[in-house]
Design an enzyme around this catalytic site. Structure first.
Site, PDB file in Angstrom:
ATOM      1  N   ASP A  35       0.987  -1.272  -0.099  1.00 56.30           N
ATOM      2  CA  ASP A  35       0.008  -0.027   0.212  1.00 56.30           C
ATOM      3  C   ASP A  35       0.745   1.387  -0.137  1.00 56.30           C
ATOM      4  OD1 ASP A  35      -1.986  -1.615   0.225  1.00 56.30           O
ATOM      5  OD2 ASP A  35      -2.739  -1.311   2.174  1.00 56.30           O
ATOM      6  N   TYR A  38       2.208   1.781  -3.465  1.00 57.64           N
ATOM      7  CA  TYR A  38       0.951   2.444  -4.177  1.00 57.64           C
ATOM      8  C   TYR A  38       0.874   3.715  -4.047  1.00 57.64           C
ATOM      9  CZ  TYR A  38      -3.805   2.750  -6.158  1.00 57.64           C
ATOM     10  OH  TYR A  38      -4.670   3.395  -7.063  1.00 57.64           O
ATOM     11  N   GLU A 115     -24.016 -17.715 -10.052  1.00 53.14           N
ATOM     12  CA  GLU A 115     -23.511 -16.729  -9.866  1.00 53.14           C
ATOM     13  C   GLU A 115     -23.865 -16.358  -8.141  1.00 53.14           C
ATOM     14  OE1 GLU A 115     -24.158 -13.782 -12.527  1.00 53.14           O
ATOM     15  OE2 GLU A 115     -23.204 -14.952 -14.268  1.00 53.14           O
ATOM     16  N   LYS A 117     -25.956 -13.622  -6.094  1.00 48.44           N
ATOM     17  CA  LYS A 117     -26.877 -12.629  -6.372  1.00 48.44           C
ATOM     18  C   LYS A 117     -26.620 -11.454  -5.150  1.00 48.44           C
ATOM     19  CE  LYS A 117     -31.715 -11.281  -7.213  1.00 48.44           C
ATOM     20  NZ  LYS A 117     -31.810  -9.806  -6.651  1.00 48.44           N
ATOM     21  N   ASP A 119     -26.152  -8.074  -3.039  1.00 48.34           N
ATOM     22  CA  ASP A 119     -27.107  -7.173  -2.604  1.00 48.34           C
ATOM     23  C   ASP A 119     -26.531  -5.663  -2.625  1.00 48.34           C
ATOM     24  OD1 ASP A 119     -29.658  -6.661  -1.604  1.00 48.34           O
ATOM     25  OD2 ASP A 119     -29.304  -7.529   0.456  1.00 48.34           O
ATOM     26  N   ARG A 138     -30.217   2.102 -12.389  1.00 45.04           N
ATOM     27  CA  ARG A 138     -31.229   1.238 -13.430  1.00 45.04           C
ATOM     28  C   ARG A 138     -32.593   2.040 -13.517  1.00 45.04           C
ATOM     29  NH1 ARG A 138     -35.278  -2.043 -11.415  1.00 45.04           N
ATOM     30  NH2 ARG A 138     -35.705  -3.783 -13.145  1.00 45.04           N
ATOM     31  N   GLU A 175     -23.323  -4.813 -10.450  1.00 44.79           N
ATOM     32  CA  GLU A 175     -23.464  -4.218  -8.913  1.00 44.79           C
ATOM     33  C   GLU A 175     -22.567  -3.541  -8.160  1.00 44.79           C
ATOM     34  OE1 GLU A 175     -26.789  -5.501  -8.739  1.00 44.79           O
ATOM     35  OE2 GLU A 175     -27.406  -5.483  -6.588  1.00 44.79           O
ATOM     36  N   TYR A 229     -21.709  -8.332 -14.142  1.00 42.17           N
ATOM     37  CA  TYR A 229     -22.377  -9.627 -14.420  1.00 42.17           C
ATOM     38  C   TYR A 229     -23.380  -9.935 -15.694  1.00 42.17           C
ATOM     39  CZ  TYR A 229     -26.196  -7.234 -11.858  1.00 42.17           C
ATOM     40  OH  TYR A 229     -26.907  -6.330 -11.373  1.00 42.17           O
ATOM     41  N   LYS A 294     -27.976 -18.687 -15.036  1.00 43.75           N
ATOM     42  CA  LYS A 294     -27.986 -18.385 -16.181  1.00 43.75           C
ATOM     43  C   LYS A 294     -27.660 -19.267 -17.222  1.00 43.75           C
ATOM     44  CE  LYS A 294     -26.928 -13.588 -14.650  1.00 43.75           C
ATOM     45  NZ  LYS A 294     -25.760 -12.429 -14.392  1.00 43.75           N
ATOM     46  N   LYS A 318     -33.598 -17.248  -4.266  1.00 42.11           N
ATOM     47  CA  LYS A 318     -33.157 -16.563  -3.073  1.00 42.11           C
ATOM     48  C   LYS A 318     -33.100 -17.134  -1.750  1.00 42.11           C
ATOM     49  CE  LYS A 318     -34.270 -12.332  -3.312  1.00 42.11           C
ATOM     50  NZ  LYS A 318     -35.293 -11.399  -3.778  1.00 42.11           N
ATOM     51  N   CYS A 412     -32.212   0.755  37.533  1.00 42.22           N
ATOM     52  CA  CYS A 412     -31.620  -0.546  37.206  1.00 42.22           C
ATOM     53  C   CYS A 412     -32.556  -1.764  37.440  1.00 42.22           C
ATOM     54  CB  CYS A 412     -30.163  -0.967  37.561  1.00 42.22           C
ATOM     55  SG  CYS A 412     -29.611  -2.427  37.099  1.00 42.22           S
ATOM     56  N   CYS A 415     -30.029  -4.045  40.093  1.00 45.25           N
ATOM     57  CA  CYS A 415     -29.867  -4.085  41.372  1.00 45.25           C
ATOM     58  C   CYS A 415     -30.441  -2.527  41.953  1.00 45.25           C
ATOM     59  CB  CYS A 415     -28.244  -3.506  41.045  1.00 45.25           C
ATOM     60  SG  CYS A 415     -27.803  -2.120  40.409  1.00 45.25           S
ATOM     61  N   CYS A 430     -26.094   1.974  34.326  1.00 39.99           N
ATOM     62  CA  CYS A 430     -26.587   1.420  35.662  1.00 39.99           C
ATOM     63  C   CYS A 430     -25.336   1.971  36.368  1.00 39.99           C
ATOM     64  CB  CYS A 430     -26.780   0.217  35.577  1.00 39.99           C
ATOM     65  SG  CYS A 430     -26.716  -0.513  37.378  1.00 39.99           S
ATOM     66  N   CYS A 436     -24.014  -4.158  41.111  1.00 43.70           N
ATOM     67  CA  CYS A 436     -24.887  -4.709  40.351  1.00 43.70           C
ATOM     68  C   CYS A 436     -24.576  -6.053  39.541  1.00 43.70           C
ATOM     69  CB  CYS A 436     -25.027  -3.589  38.855  1.00 43.70           C
ATOM     70  SG  CYS A 436     -26.014  -4.196  37.786  1.00 43.70           S
TER      71      CYS A 436
HETATM   72  S1  IVH Z   1     -28.399 -10.446 -14.226  1.00 43.69           S
HETATM   73  C1  IVH Z   1     -31.764  -9.706 -17.344  1.00 43.69           C
HETATM   74  N1  IVH Z   1     -27.137 -11.266 -12.189  1.00 43.69           N
HETATM   75  O1  IVH Z   1     -30.684  -8.505  -9.315  1.00 43.69           O
HETATM   76  C2  IVH Z   1     -31.007  -9.969 -15.922  1.00 43.69           C
HETATM   77  N2  IVH Z   1     -28.570  -9.568 -11.610  1.00 43.69           N
HETATM   78  O2  IVH Z   1     -33.670  -8.859 -10.077  1.00 43.69           O
HETATM   79  C3  IVH Z   1     -30.036  -8.930 -15.490  1.00 43.69           C
HETATM   80  N3  IVH Z   1     -28.451  -8.917  -9.366  1.00 43.69           N
HETATM   81  O3  IVH Z   1     -31.570  -5.618 -10.846  1.00 43.69           O
HETATM   82  C4  IVH Z   1     -29.430  -9.290 -14.185  1.00 43.69           C
HETATM   83  N4  IVH Z   1     -26.439 -10.081  -8.744  1.00 43.69           N
HETATM   84  O4  IVH Z   1     -29.627  -5.613  -9.311  1.00 43.69           O
HETATM   85  C5  IVH Z   1     -27.906 -10.441 -12.544  1.00 43.69           C
HETATM   86  N5  IVH Z   1     -25.221 -12.000 -10.522  1.00 43.69           N
HETATM   87  C6  IVH Z   1     -26.421 -11.260 -11.111  1.00 43.69           C
HETATM   88  C7  IVH Z   1     -26.958 -10.429 -10.060  1.00 43.69           C
HETATM   89  C8  IVH Z   1     -28.165  -9.827 -10.446  1.00 43.69           C
HETATM   90  C9  IVH Z   1     -27.690  -9.266  -8.133  1.00 43.69           C
HETATM   91  C10 IVH Z   1     -29.665  -7.981  -9.079  1.00 43.69           C
HETATM   92  C11 IVH Z   1     -29.264  -6.898 -10.012  1.00 43.69           C
HETATM   93  C12 IVH Z   1     -30.765  -6.811 -10.843  1.00 43.69           C
HETATM   94  C13 IVH Z   1     -31.672  -7.909 -10.025  1.00 43.69           C
HETATM   95  C14 IVH Z   1     -32.678  -8.559 -10.892  1.00 43.69           C
END
Ligand code: IVH
Length: 796
Positions: A35, A38, A115, A117, A119, A138, A175, A229, A294, A318, A412, A415, A430, A436
């Site tokens: 670091d 860098y 993959e 998903k 958050d 989006r 994401e 993704y 996918k 999910k 409290c 006590c 407390c 206590c």
């Molecule tokens: S593919 C046409 N891949 O999930 C589909 N989406 O409900 C394009 N998300 O808005 C999305 N991880 O925010 C894809 N590995 C992943 C994802 C992912 C999270 C989210 C993304 C999207 C939502 C779809």
């Protein structure tokens, strides 16, 4: 360097090196440069660009900085809409999805790209001729907001693509997320800021809120990252024919792709992946809420097409929700080891992410007020990772009639002592301290935990009994317990509970239990300074701070008599934490407990001289600057120290003398006003004396080459026969080593125990030195003392 061509060459070389370092760090997860190096290169490039503005390129690595704020986000039309995914919540739904894909494509067991998903927040990045030109949220899928300036501050997003062969227009979708570590660090900072910074509710909100900042300089402060993704518009170029190959291609072009991405055959393979990722979920460095499957073949994706706004070729599977709705049955107050009174919601039992939750923390009184949680309310509770479940919000529509706002009780519940809240503090406490039982139990419990003194077999119930019958009032009493005391206590507890042990066997069991406990207590006597400091349960001092204190000061004798301002010499210890530590040691009772612990044989095996890095903070101007005297900045502290080189002068000099020495009148007056307080005069005396003591304790300059493993990075892998992982880590750290989790070129050596796996392979591959346990033990010294310098030379 005056030759313009040479300057331009140097700037180009620096840019290439920094881009490469970014790529290795964010995409390959395999940094090859320290670091500090860098930072040094970055500063050099910044300086060159400042001196030669004509050399600045818009996508120079120095440009990941916040631009000026704007008033609003311009709308962006997505050339290809940003769609969403259908959800599956069960294996049956995944099998159903697979069956439909098979029917439509007329083939069995299709290959899927699988993959996590993520958050976070979906965004689209537009590259033209390899340059990042626009980034958008989006939005409603058709139109999003232009957040280019904010996205440019994210170092994981390349401003320029690497390699060659990219299409003229390439829209990358993915994401933006906030890594958990960054989220935790942010909130720790926010809590310490005393209200200047606002804590974030969760990493997802953190990411979304950060991108929605109108001032990119604010976004630049936030720890954000990115995973690619999917693709949007692509023009003027060809791409691989499968999704998985496309992701590999994106990675080569410099875009971060999650390393957990894989491929799988059929629903069976997908469900295996789901289970595998689910098992890792809590330990991942980022939040995910499921996995995505996918169809891998892009031509097959085309044939499958869309229904409405979701593709037929993909589905999100999910995980069970980590948020659930339930009812608050009561709001209690729990008393912690420092007396902190934490309001806690008692809930109608509810399953959250696979675990039954009956309590959730409400953190503090302000939080209850902010959320306006009342008994009878329906609330959303969240459980993330292994953190304590918390109440996120109230569902106002479901509030019954006749509820009352909650108030912190005045006394409290355990006590009966007054609950007090200091001015400016978020927590109420407390005031009962050792009176206590709750505080006593919690402080003994914490003292005994594995990462503190590690006393095996001392559960909360026994601690309560030991307190109730008067055997343990303070943690130091543990070390005078005898076998008879324990058996006595057990008999009294049994009598109280009406569980008189009738059989000889029960008596034997009790004896065995007591013997084991006495032995565990005895074993815990040998410990380290860091563990000991952590075990004391000083408010605001977690494991990391305890380690830092131990590393920097090296000796309990120095630490326990240090006035609070000097704790700030340790990096990351701010005013609030420093005051908390000072306040702890200022209590006579605490000092007495420490004396008793030492007198009863607690043995800190790793004491050493304070870090030579303290030297810079111990001169008079630095000491004055850390006292937090109003208006006394670091520069003015230097003027003051020059005017008053002796303690006596500092205590006596009048306004005339201070002003004559160059202090502005208002600063001199501020100093005089501060100094007029007797407590401040004492603090000044103590700080000056303590700085001198520390100075004396510093190792002399020759020895200041310091610890034998200073600056070395070590990785532990496999099982060691004689040391636990934690012990080995602590011993290595005590010698100055940094113990890392993964092997890279920066690793100096790997300690490989029994059944070492991939890390050992990696070390071999990179040619990193490998030590076995015998070598480690020899190095650590059979008696646990630091090795001589020869050993040190031996391992380079
Ligand atoms: S593919 C046409 N891949 O999930 C589909 N989406 O409900 C394009 N998300 O808005 C999305 N991880 O925010 C894809 N590995 C992943 C994802 C992912 C999270 C989210 C993304 C999207 C939502 C779809």
């Amino acid at each position: 360097m005056n030759d313009p061509a040479a300057v331009a060459d140097r700037a180009a070389a620096l840019r290439a090196r920094l881009e490469d370092a970014n790529y290795r760090y964010h995409v390959l997860d395999d940094p090859d440069i320290a670091d500090s190096e860098y930072d040094r290169l970055m500063r050099e490039l910044e300086a060159l660009e400042a001196a030669h503005p004509e050399l600045v390129t818009p996508d120079s690595p120095t440009r990941h900085v916040g631009a000026a704020p704007s008033r609003e986000f311009a709308p962006v039309r997505h050339p290809i809409p940003m769609l969403s995914l259908a959800n599956a919540f069960s294996a049956a739904e995944v099998e159903d999805f697979e069956r439909k894909v098979e029917e439509r494509l007329g083939l069995r067991d299709p290959l899927f790209s699988v993959e996590p998903k993520f958050d976070g927040l979906a965004i689209s990045l537009r590259y033209e001729d390899g340059h990042f030109v626009q980034g958008a949220t989006r939005g409603d899928g058709e139109r999003g907001e232009d957040v280019t300036a904010n996205l440019r501050t994210i170092k994981a997003i390349p401003l320029r693509l690497r390699g060659r062969g990219w299409p003229r227009v390439l829209e990358v979708r993915g994401e933006v997320y906030m890594p958990r570590a960054g989220f935790e660090a942010w909130n720790e900072r926010a809590r310490a800021s005393g209200g200047t910074l606002k804590p974030l509710a969760n990493p997802r909100n953190g990411a979304a809120g950060s991108l929605r900042q109108l001032d990119p300089r604010v976004t630049a402060q936030r720890p954000l990252a990115f995973f690619a993704y999917a693709l949007g518009e692509v023009a003027g170029g060809a791409l691989p024919r499968s999704h998985s190959a496309m992701l590999r291609q994106l990675r080569e072009w410099g875009l971060p792709v999650c390393p957990l991405v894989a491929t799988a055959h059929g629903a069976g393979g997908c469900l295996d992946y789901y289970a595998r990722i689910g098992a890792q979920r809590d330990g991942l460095p980022f939040d995910i809420d499921g996995v995505v499957y996918k169809v891998d073949d892009l031509a097959a994706q085309d044939r499958l097409g869309f229904v409405g706004r979701t593709p037929r070729w993909a589905i999100a599977h999910k995980f069970p929700a980590q948020e659930q709705q339930t009812r608050v049955e009561a709001i209690d107050v729990q008393i912690g080891r420092t007396g902190a009174a934490t309001p806690t919601a008692r809930l109608a039992p509810v399953q959250v992410g696979g675990v039954t939750v009956t309590n959730a923390t409400l953190h503090n009184a302000d939080q209850v007020t902010r959320l306006d949680v009342r008994v009878g309310d329906t609330v959303i509770v969240r459980r993330a990772g292994d953190v304590i479940p918390e109440v996120v919000r109230v569902v106002p529509e479901l509030r019954p009639a006749h509820t009352h706002a909650w108030r912190m009780p005045s006394h409290c519940p355990i006590c009966g002592s007054a609950i007090v809240r200091e001015e400016g503090e978020a927590v109420a406490r407390c005031s009962g301290e050792l009176v206590c039982a709750a505080q006593r139990t919690q402080s003994v419990f914490h003292f005994a935990t594995r990462r503190a003194m590690d006393i095996d077999g001392l559960g909360e119930r026994y601690i309560e009994d030991l307190g109730e019958f008067g055997y343990v009032r303070a943690v130091s009493d543990l070390y005078k317990l005898s076998l008879d005391d324990l058996l006595d206590m057990k008999r009294r507890a049994d009598a109280r509970d009406g569980t008189t042990p009738e059989t000889v066997k029960a008596g034997k069991v009790a004896t065995k239990w007591a013997e084991n406990l006495i032995e565990a207590i005895d074993r815990s006597r040998r410990t380290t300074l860091a563990r000991f400091l952590y075990a004391l349960g000083i408010s605001q001092v977690g494991e990391a701070t305890a380690k830092a204190l131990a590393n920097w000061f090296g000796q309990l004798a120095l630490i326990r008599h240090l006035p609070w301002p000097l704790f700030k010499l340790v990096p990351d210890v701010g005013s609030e934490v420093a005051r908390a530590i000072g306040a702890f040691f200022a209590q006579r009772g605490n000092q007495q407990v420490i004396d008793e612990l030492l007198a009863r044989g607690v043995d800190l095996g790793d004491l050493h001289a304070p870090s030579p890095k303290l030297r810079g903070g111990l001169d008079l101007p630095s000491v004055l600057a850390c006292l937090e005297v109003p208006r006394l900045t670091a520069v003015r502290a230097q003027v003051l120290a020059a005017a008053c080189p002796q303690l006596h002068d500092l205590l006596e000099a009048d306004q005339h003398r201070l002003v004559a020495a160059g202090l502005p009148v208002e600063v001199a007056d501020a100093w005089l006003a501060w100094r007029a307080e007797p407590a401040h005069r004492q603090l000044l005396r103590d700080a000056v004396a303590a700085a001198a003591r520390l100075q004396q304790a510093l190792p002399d300059v020759a020895a200041a080459a310091s610890l034998p493993l200073d600056g070395r990075t070590v990785v532990l892998t496999g099982t060691l026969a004689t040391l636990t992982r934690d012990e080995a880590k602590a011993r290595l750290e005590a010698l100055g080593a940094k113990v890392a989790g993964s092997v890279s070129k920066k690793t100096d050596f790997v300690v490989a125990g029994e059944a070492a796996g991939s890390k050992l392979d990696k070390a071999r591959e990179l040619g990193v030195a490998i030590w076995d346990e015998a070598r480690l033990l020899a190095f650590l010294g059979a008696d646990g003392t630091a090795p001589s310098r020869d050993h040190d030379d031996d391992q380079t």
